[in-house]
Design a protein around this motif. Sequence first.
Motif, PDB file in Angstrom:
ATOM      1  N   LEU A   1       0.841  -1.194   0.000  1.00 48.33           N
ATOM      2  CA  LEU A   1       0.000   0.000   0.000  1.00 48.33           C
ATOM      3  C   LEU A   1       0.873   1.240   0.000  1.00 48.33           C
ATOM      4  CD1 LEU A   1      -2.410  -1.042   2.910  1.00 48.33           C
ATOM      5  CD2 LEU A   1      -2.834  -1.367   0.479  1.00 48.33           C
ATOM      6  N   ILE A   2       0.384   2.308  -0.599  1.00 53.19           N
ATOM      7  CA  ILE A   2       0.991   3.625  -0.440  1.00 53.19           C
ATOM      8  C   ILE A   2       0.142   4.390   0.570  1.00 53.19           C
ATOM      9  CG2 ILE A   2       1.551   5.834  -1.521  1.00 53.19           C
ATOM     10  CD1 ILE A   2       2.111   4.431  -4.077  1.00 53.19           C
ATOM     11  N   GLN A   3       0.785   4.925   1.580  1.00 55.33           N
ATOM     12  CA  GLN A   3       0.082   5.722   2.588  1.00 55.33           C
ATOM     13  C   GLN A   3       0.570   7.160   2.527  1.00 55.33           C
ATOM     14  OE1 GLN A   3      -0.580   4.167   6.582  1.00 55.33           O
ATOM     15  NE2 GLN A   3       0.087   6.126   7.465  1.00 55.33           N
ATOM     16  N   ILE A   4      -0.378   8.091   2.487  1.00 53.72           N
ATOM     17  CA  ILE A   4      -0.075   9.521   2.428  1.00 53.72           C
ATOM     18  C   ILE A   4      -0.704  10.200   3.631  1.00 53.72           C
ATOM     19  CG2 ILE A   4      -0.290  11.641   1.066  1.00 53.72           C
ATOM     20  CD1 ILE A   4      -0.741   9.740  -1.383  1.00 53.72           C
ATOM     21  N   ASP A   5       0.113  10.863   4.428  1.00 53.29           N
ATOM     22  CA  ASP A   5      -0.359  11.608   5.597  1.00 53.29           C
ATOM     23  C   ASP A   5      -0.172  13.092   5.342  1.00 53.29           C
ATOM     24  OD1 ASP A   5      -0.963   9.339   7.410  1.00 53.29           O
ATOM     25  OD2 ASP A   5       1.184   8.969   7.253  1.00 53.29           O
ATOM     26  N   SER A   6      -1.271  13.854   5.417  1.00 51.49           N
ATOM     27  CA  SER A   6      -1.229  15.296   5.210  1.00 51.49           C
ATOM     28  C   SER A   6      -1.512  16.006   6.521  1.00 51.49           C
ATOM     29  CB  SER A   6      -2.267  15.722   4.162  1.00 51.49           C
ATOM     30  OG  SER A   6      -2.035  15.063   2.937  1.00 51.49           O
ATOM     31  N   ALA A   7      -0.667  16.975   6.859  1.00 46.14           N
ATOM     32  CA  ALA A   7      -0.864  17.772   8.064  1.00 46.14           C
ATOM     33  C   ALA A   7      -1.532  19.086   7.686  1.00 46.14           C
ATOM     34  CB  ALA A   7       0.472  18.021   8.754  1.00 46.14           C
ATOM     35  N   GLY A   8      -1.813  19.921   8.697  1.00 47.45           N
ATOM     36  CA  GLY A   8      -2.436  21.212   8.433  1.00 47.45           C
ATOM     37  C   GLY A   8      -3.775  21.342   9.108  1.00 47.45           C
ATOM     38  N   ALA A   9      -4.590  22.273   8.618  1.00 52.36           N
ATOM     39  CA  ALA A   9      -5.896  22.534   9.242  1.00 52.36           C
ATOM     40  C   ALA A   9      -6.816  21.322   9.178  1.00 52.36           C
ATOM     41  CB  ALA A   9      -6.557  23.732   8.559  1.00 52.36           C
ATOM     42  N   ASN A  10      -6.728  20.560   8.070  1.00 48.56           N
ATOM     43  CA  ASN A  10      -7.562  19.373   7.910  1.00 48.56           C
ATOM     44  C   ASN A  10      -6.674  18.153   7.662  1.00 48.56           C
ATOM     45  OD1 ASN A  10     -10.243  20.721   7.951  1.00 48.56           O
ATOM     46  ND2 ASN A  10      -9.460  21.690   6.073  1.00 48.56           N
ATOM     47  N   PRO A  11      -6.045  17.632   8.716  1.00 50.36           N
ATOM     48  CA  PRO A  11      -5.136  16.492   8.532  1.00 50.36           C
ATOM     49  C   PRO A  11      -5.885  15.268   8.012  1.00 50.36           C
ATOM     50  CG  PRO A  11      -5.580  16.857  10.864  1.00 50.36           C
ATOM     51  CD  PRO A  11      -6.156  18.034  10.124  1.00 50.36           C
ATOM     52  N   SER A  12      -5.203  14.473   7.222  1.00 55.80           N
ATOM     53  CA  SER A  12      -5.858  13.305   6.642  1.00 55.80           C
ATOM     54  C   SER A  12      -4.835  12.224   6.357  1.00 55.80           C
ATOM     55  CB  SER A  12      -6.581  13.679   5.345  1.00 55.80           C
ATOM     56  OG  SER A  12      -5.646  14.113   4.364  1.00 55.80           O
ATOM     57  N   THR A  13      -5.323  10.995   6.222  1.00 61.67           N
ATOM     58  CA  THR A  13      -4.508   9.854   5.829  1.00 61.67           C
ATOM     59  C   THR A  13      -5.239   9.105   4.731  1.00 61.67           C
ATOM     60  OG1 THR A  13      -3.478   9.583   8.011  1.00 61.67           O
ATOM     61  CG2 THR A  13      -3.499   7.670   6.565  1.00 61.67           C
ATOM     62  N   HIS A  14      -4.516   8.797   3.678  1.00 62.98           N
ATOM     63  CA  HIS A  14      -5.111   8.045   2.569  1.00 62.98           C
ATOM     64  C   HIS A  14      -4.210   6.898   2.204  1.00 62.98           C
ATOM     65  CE1 HIS A  14      -7.157   6.947  -1.059  1.00 62.98           C
ATOM     66  NE2 HIS A  14      -6.155   7.320  -1.841  1.00 62.98           N
ATOM     67  N   ARG A  15      -4.801   5.710   2.000  1.00 63.11           N
ATOM     68  CA  ARG A  15      -4.070   4.528   1.594  1.00 63.11           C
ATOM     69  C   ARG A  15      -4.687   3.955   0.325  1.00 63.11           C
ATOM     70  NH1 ARG A  15      -2.633   0.229   6.404  1.00 63.11           N
ATOM     71  NH2 ARG A  15      -0.958   1.405   7.416  1.00 63.11           N
ATOM     72  N   PHE A  16      -3.842   3.448  -0.552  1.00 68.51           N
ATOM     73  CA  PHE A  16      -4.362   2.715  -1.696  1.00 68.51           C
ATOM     74  C   PHE A  16      -3.388   1.613  -2.067  1.00 68.51           C
ATOM     75  CE2 PHE A  16      -1.902   6.214  -3.456  1.00 68.51           C
ATOM     76  CZ  PHE A  16      -1.211   5.664  -4.524  1.00 68.51           C
ATOM     77  N   ALA A  17      -3.941   0.516  -2.591  1.00 66.92           N
ATOM     78  CA  ALA A  17      -3.141  -0.667  -2.899  1.00 66.92           C
ATOM     79  C   ALA A  17      -2.503  -0.559  -4.269  1.00 66.92           C
ATOM     80  CB  ALA A  17      -4.008  -1.919  -2.826  1.00 66.92           C
ATOM     81  N   LEU A  18      -1.313  -1.119  -4.388  1.00 65.89           N
ATOM     82  CA  LEU A  18      -0.621  -1.187  -5.669  1.00 65.89           C
ATOM     83  C   LEU A  18      -1.057  -2.453  -6.392  1.00 65.89           C
ATOM     84  CD1 LEU A  18       2.952  -0.238  -4.458  1.00 65.89           C
ATOM     85  CD2 LEU A  18       1.369   1.217  -5.707  1.00 65.89           C
ATOM     86  N   SER A  19      -1.484  -2.310  -7.621  1.00 60.98           N
ATOM     87  CA  SER A  19      -1.910  -3.457  -8.407  1.00 60.98           C
ATOM     88  C   SER A  19      -0.859  -3.779  -9.471  1.00 60.98           C
ATOM     89  CB  SER A  19      -3.262  -3.180  -9.073  1.00 60.98           C
ATOM     90  OG  SER A  19      -3.161  -2.044  -9.913  1.00 60.98           O
ATOM     91  N   ASN A  20      -1.035  -4.913 -10.105  1.00 66.73           N
ATOM     92  CA  ASN A  20      -0.176  -5.333 -11.218  1.00 66.73           C
ATOM     93  C   ASN A  20       1.295  -5.426 -10.837  1.00 66.73           C
ATOM     94  OD1 ASN A  20      -2.458  -5.319 -12.957  1.00 66.73           O
ATOM     95  ND2 ASN A  20      -2.205  -3.113 -13.270  1.00 66.73           N
ATOM     96  N   ILE A  21       1.578  -5.885  -9.619  1.00 73.16           N
ATOM     97  CA  ILE A  21       2.964  -6.171  -9.253  1.00 73.16           C
ATOM     98  C   ILE A  21       3.366  -7.429 -10.008  1.00 73.16           C
ATOM     99  CG2 ILE A  21       4.539  -6.729  -7.382  1.00 73.16           C
ATOM    100  CD1 ILE A  21       3.445  -3.903  -7.283  1.00 73.16           C
ATOM    101  N   PRO A  22       4.465  -7.419 -10.764  1.00 68.91           N
ATOM    102  CA  PRO A  22       4.799  -8.559 -11.627  1.00 68.91           C
ATOM    103  C   PRO A  22       5.011  -9.843 -10.835  1.00 68.91           C
ATOM    104  CG  PRO A  22       6.653  -7.045 -11.457  1.00 68.91           C
ATOM    105  CD  PRO A  22       5.480  -6.353 -10.843  1.00 68.91           C
ATOM    106  N   ASP A  23       4.512 -10.910 -11.385  1.00 68.55           N
ATOM    107  CA  ASP A  23       4.742 -12.247 -10.835  1.00 68.55           C
ATOM    108  C   ASP A  23       5.843 -12.892 -11.659  1.00 68.55           C
ATOM    109  OD1 ASP A  23       4.623 -14.627  -9.554  1.00 68.55           O
ATOM    110  OD2 ASP A  23       2.747 -15.303 -10.482  1.00 68.55           O
TER     111      ASP A  23
END
Length: 357
Positions: free
Chosen positions: A155-177
Amino acid sequence: MNQLLSLLSAGALLLVSPSGHTAGFDCAKANSVTEKAICADSKLSKLDSDLSVTWKNASDVAIDSAAMKSFQLQWIKLRDACGADTSCLGTRYNERLATLLSAQSAVETDQAGNRLEALMEKSPGNSTDAEGKRCTADKRLCVQVVHEDADSPPLIQIDSAGANPSTHRFALSNIPDAPGDINVTLWPRVLRLVDDNGAILVGVEVNLSTSYSGGGGSASELRLFKVGRDKSTFHDHEVLSVPIAGSLLIRACFTEQDERRRLGACHDEYAFNAMLGLDRAVKSGFPRLVYQTRATSFPGKVSRDKDSLDRPPLHKRDLVTAVDQQCTYKRIFHFEANPGTYMPDHPLPDCSNYTAP
């Protein structure tokens, strides 16, 4: 020389000297007057340790890694000119640390105001920091790759600070086998867009390595994602995927006769490196990206499509690194709203001989 190799290594280890001080090189192998003076002084040892870590961070985000290494070599010569003068050495270290810290936090901008910023490692001494998390210099944006378990994609996780702090995660697809070892690491940069409601571009490097009889190879692919938010809803999608590095070592000697015919150069070597930066000429709208590559082979112009042992015996003039002009090129990537991805100004050549282990 031992310290030089440590300073120019991306994975330099911090070792403890016999005196109990921590330096950025192995004090047991110190052989110059300067190295011995550093190991004998706790403050200089600490400065050397700090410099080793700071050098790694600055190298990770450098646009021109060759220039970074050249400047570091110049500085080492300047430092060694101090001999055992601890005052002079302290001054040289503090000057270099200031320069590298500035390089870490450097921001590349275009005329529209889009900003390509370094993501720096959080302090290793802070136990509250997540492993692998990197943040912008203002600490308002932090990004990391999260591996929850072996059966799930990273997953990629992004944490944003400031007046409206937030955290967003999303999965990486198509990782080569693929056969070999695969790992996913964070691209140590973030691109903040000026005209898209605070959207950003973040990325990962998908690294593949494999080994085979008498050789091996590795390759890295850079994948960029656009991440934005409409009110409370996040959206993310992949916008670019390009080779960013490749290295191969292929065995070319199997007998003593082969070794003589090849003058001891018993491996064919291939290397591919690429850099991605901003097109600073953009005056408005979505940023354009400048992609520059360099591909080389040794000895001379070898080819994976041909058996090296079928070639005539090598001469000394053949023991050179050759630049592959077809796979050494520059492209400008522009963003197309439909389908929402970056497209090059000219097609990319097939360089799989360098980028496929």
